[in-house]
Design a protein around this motif. Structure first.
Motif, PDB file in Angstrom:
ATOM      1  N   ALA A 112      -2.306 -10.924 -19.602  1.00 57.49           N
ATOM      2  CA  ALA A 112      -1.118 -11.469 -18.949  1.00 57.49           C
ATOM      3  C   ALA A 112       0.152 -10.733 -19.334  1.00 57.49           C
ATOM      4  O   ALA A 112       1.234 -11.066 -18.839  1.00 57.49           O
ATOM      5  N   ASN A 113       0.032  -9.743 -20.230  1.00 57.23           N
ATOM      6  CA  ASN A 113       1.183  -8.966 -20.685  1.00 57.23           C
ATOM      7  C   ASN A 113       2.274  -9.868 -21.274  1.00 57.23           C
ATOM      8  O   ASN A 113       3.459  -9.713 -20.996  1.00 57.23           O
ATOM      9  N   VAL A 114       1.860 -10.841 -22.075  1.00 60.19           N
ATOM     10  CA  VAL A 114       2.809 -11.740 -22.736  1.00 60.19           C
ATOM     11  C   VAL A 114       2.416 -11.875 -24.201  1.00 60.19           C
ATOM     12  O   VAL A 114       1.284 -11.581 -24.595  1.00 60.19           O
ATOM     13  N   ARG A 115       3.381 -12.318 -24.998  1.00 56.14           N
ATOM     14  CA  ARG A 115       3.103 -12.633 -26.390  1.00 56.14           C
ATOM     15  C   ARG A 115       4.079 -13.700 -26.851  1.00 56.14           C
ATOM     16  O   ARG A 115       5.164 -13.862 -26.285  1.00 56.14           O
ATOM     17  N   GLY A 116       3.698 -14.439 -27.875  1.00 57.53           N
ATOM     18  CA  GLY A 116       4.557 -15.495 -28.397  1.00 57.53           C
ATOM     19  C   GLY A 116       3.935 -16.112 -29.632  1.00 57.53           C
ATOM     20  O   GLY A 116       2.780 -15.840 -29.980  1.00 57.53           O
ATOM     21  N   TRP A 117       4.713 -16.952 -30.296  1.00 57.50           N
ATOM     22  CA  TRP A 117       4.261 -17.576 -31.529  1.00 57.50           C
ATOM     23  C   TRP A 117       3.457 -18.830 -31.223  1.00 57.50           C
ATOM     24  O   TRP A 117       3.790 -19.590 -30.323  1.00 57.50           O
ATOM     25  N   ALA A 118       2.408 -19.032 -31.999  1.00 54.39           N
ATOM     26  CA  ALA A 118       1.537 -20.195 -31.840  1.00 54.39           C
ATOM     27  C   ALA A 118       1.263 -20.789 -33.212  1.00 54.39           C
ATOM     28  O   ALA A 118       1.241 -20.086 -34.222  1.00 54.39           O
ATOM     29  N   GLY A 119       1.061 -22.100 -33.254  1.00 54.77           N
ATOM     30  CA  GLY A 119       0.629 -22.737 -34.488  1.00 54.77           C
ATOM     31  C   GLY A 119      -0.742 -22.223 -34.877  1.00 54.77           C
ATOM     32  O   GLY A 119      -1.566 -21.881 -34.012  1.00 54.77           O
ATOM     33  N   LEU A 120      -1.023 -22.167 -36.167  1.00 55.31           N
ATOM     34  CA  LEU A 120      -2.243 -21.520 -36.653  1.00 55.31           C
ATOM     35  C   LEU A 120      -2.949 -22.407 -37.669  1.00 55.31           C
ATOM     36  O   LEU A 120      -2.336 -22.948 -38.588  1.00 55.31           O
ATOM     37  N   ILE A 121      -4.264 -22.535 -37.500  1.00 58.35           N
ATOM     38  CA  ILE A 121      -5.140 -23.221 -38.451  1.00 58.35           C
ATOM     39  C   ILE A 121      -6.334 -22.309 -38.710  1.00 58.35           C
ATOM     40  O   ILE A 121      -6.928 -21.762 -37.772  1.00 58.35           O
ATOM     41  N   ASP A 122      -6.694 -22.135 -39.983  1.00 61.06           N
ATOM     42  CA  ASP A 122      -7.879 -21.359 -40.334  1.00 61.06           C
ATOM     43  C   ASP A 122      -9.105 -22.254 -40.227  1.00 61.06           C
ATOM     44  O   ASP A 122      -9.185 -23.307 -40.864  1.00 61.06           O
ATOM     45  N   ASP A 123     -10.069 -21.841 -39.433  1.00 65.95           N
ATOM     46  CA  ASP A 123     -11.305 -22.605 -39.264  1.00 65.95           C
ATOM     47  C   ASP A 123     -12.483 -21.729 -39.679  1.00 65.95           C
ATOM     48  O   ASP A 123     -13.201 -21.178 -38.854  1.00 65.95           O
ATOM     49  N   GLY A 124     -12.650 -21.558 -40.988  1.00 62.47           N
ATOM     50  CA  GLY A 124     -13.760 -20.766 -41.496  1.00 62.47           C
ATOM     51  C   GLY A 124     -13.676 -19.294 -41.155  1.00 62.47           C
ATOM     52  O   GLY A 124     -14.709 -18.653 -40.938  1.00 62.47           O
ATOM     53  N   GLY A 125     -12.472 -18.747 -41.091  1.00 62.05           N
ATOM     54  CA  GLY A 125     -12.294 -17.333 -40.791  1.00 62.05           C
ATOM     55  C   GLY A 125     -11.946 -17.044 -39.347  1.00 62.05           C
ATOM     56  O   GLY A 125     -11.574 -15.913 -39.026  1.00 62.05           O
ATOM     57  N   GLU A 126     -12.062 -18.026 -38.480  1.00 59.08           N
ATOM     58  CA  GLU A 126     -11.653 -17.857 -37.088  1.00 59.08           C
ATOM     59  C   GLU A 126     -10.426 -18.725 -36.839  1.00 59.08           C
ATOM     60  O   GLU A 126     -10.419 -19.908 -37.187  1.00 59.08           O
ATOM     61  N   PRO A 127      -9.379 -18.146 -36.263  1.00 56.43           N
ATOM     62  CA  PRO A 127      -8.135 -18.899 -36.084  1.00 56.43           C
ATOM     63  C   PRO A 127      -8.214 -19.906 -34.946  1.00 56.43           C
ATOM     64  O   PRO A 127      -8.745 -19.617 -33.876  1.00 56.43           O
ATOM     65  N   LEU A 128      -7.687 -21.098 -35.215  1.00 50.21           N
ATOM     66  CA  LEU A 128      -7.416 -22.073 -34.174  1.00 50.21           C
ATOM     67  C   LEU A 128      -5.930 -21.974 -33.860  1.00 50.21           C
ATOM     68  O   LEU A 128      -5.099 -22.039 -34.765  1.00 50.21           O
ATOM     69  N   LEU A 129      -5.597 -21.828 -32.592  1.00 50.55           N
ATOM     70  CA  LEU A 129      -4.221 -21.615 -32.160  1.00 50.55           C
ATOM     71  C   LEU A 129      -3.750 -22.824 -31.372  1.00 50.55           C
ATOM     72  O   LEU A 129      -4.460 -23.315 -30.486  1.00 50.55           O
ATOM     73  N   ILE A 130      -2.568 -23.316 -31.692  1.00 51.57           N
ATOM     74  CA  ILE A 130      -2.010 -24.496 -31.049  1.00 51.57           C
ATOM     75  C   ILE A 130      -0.882 -24.051 -30.125  1.00 51.57           C
ATOM     76  O   ILE A 130       0.119 -23.490 -30.585  1.00 51.57           O
TER      77      ILE A 130
END
Length: 323
Positions: free
Chosen positions: A34-52
């Motif tokens: 989509a040619n976009v970027r932005g900040w997201a909330g982050l949670i570590d889930d066993g080495g894979e990020p969960l993004l809010i």
């Protein structure tokens, strides 16, 4: 460029990468599709990020189509972790995630709107890069930079400019493994600069390694001690000693708690606290050692209670001896 890693330092790099992710509270999410970027909330889930992210934001649409994405996470001491993979809609709702985090003593702070306005995305990591700051930058930065103790859910996404678009294209290297890259030296969030070459982390090592949770949560713990336990910190600082390698006169003589004008924790590790203490003789750095190394972040409370009980017992003996 990408610097080769030997088998000897790969476990160290993998632990650093996992620790950066575990200590992250938000991440810069880049969406090449989509040619976009932005900040997201982050949670570590066993080495894979969960993004809010926001429920109607571009990442949700990309995740529904199983598109690739890149996640950049800033470390406490200027490191940069870059994760790439396929972005997917997480089966867990935001409400369920909030409940699960509450059981672990963590919270999510929503900057605008309500939790129901957010969606949880997951990144299936298939490429891991870590960028470490140059030695001079690490020396200038020092240890234990502060970080908010809450996860911030950010859903502002904007079209990426030419530099960002180039960075997004670079994230596709994980699929081809060809060429070389050098860490982006643009200061993002005021934290990333003077970074050395990116080093690729072996996926097997990354998956099998556990993070150092004490190092990951240290800034949160330091902030909590200074904000919520200022009185106890002053009591501990009164019994602080000179840091290892420093002459004893640097710490000065032990003082009574009432003589401590102010105190602040600057950093902590498994073995103790580093503090600044202000007493009638001036300001000085002191070290307070734990009775036993910390096993997990939640064991800090028990160690502090033991230390405070010891300082109270010592104060009682001093009082009895002067009567």
């Amino acid at each position: 460029m990408t610097s080769p890693s030997t088998d000897v330092d790969m476990p160290v790099l993998a632990e650093q990468a996992r620790t950066i992710l575990a200590g992250g509270r938000r991440a810069l999410l880049t969406l090449p599709c989509a040619n976009v970027r932005g900040w997201a909330g982050l949670i570590d889930d066993g080495g894979e990020p969960l993004l809010i992210v926001g429920a109607d934001s571009p990442p949700v649409h990309c995740a529904g189509a199983g598109r690739r994405a890149r996640v950049d996470v800033c470390g406490h001491n200027g490191e940069r972790l870059v994760l790439a993979g396929v972005l997917r809609l997480a089966p867990e709702s935001t409400e369920d995630l909030v409940d699960r985090l509450a059981d672990l003593g963590r919270t999510i702070s929503v900057t605008a709107g309500d939790v129901s306005d957010l969606r949880v995305l997951s990144l299936s990591v298939d490429d891991v890069l870590i960028c470490l700051p140059d030695r001079a930058e690490r020396a200038d930065r020092g240890l234990g930079s502060g970080r908010a103790a809450q996860n911030t859910a950010t859903s502002r996404f904007r079209p990426a400019g030419p530099a960002a678009a180039s960075s997004s294209r670079g994230s596709r290297m994980g699929r081809s493994g060809r060429g070389s890259r050098r860490a982006n030296t643009v200061r993002l969030d005021g934290r990333w600069s003077a970074l050395g070459p990116a080093r690729r982390v072996d996926l097997s090592s990354y998956a099998l390694t556990e993070p150092d949770l004490i190092a990951a949560y240290a800034p949160d713990l330091v902030r909590h001690l200074n904000d919520e336990h200022a009185t106890q910190v002053r009591l501990l600082a009164a019994h602080g000693v000179a840091p290892a390698g420093a002459p004893q006169e640097v710490a000065g003589a032990p003082v009574r708690p009432l003589e401590v004008i102010g105190a602040s924790v600057t950093s902590l590790d498994r073995r103790g606290l580093d503090l600044w203490r202000i007493d009638p003789d001036g300001a000085r750095q002191v070290r307070v050692a734990f009775s036993a190394p910390l096993v997990e972040p939640r064991s800090l409370g028990r160690e502090l209670r033991l230390l405070l009980d010891g300082t109270a017992h010592g104060a009682d003996e001093t009082t009895c001896g002067t009567d």
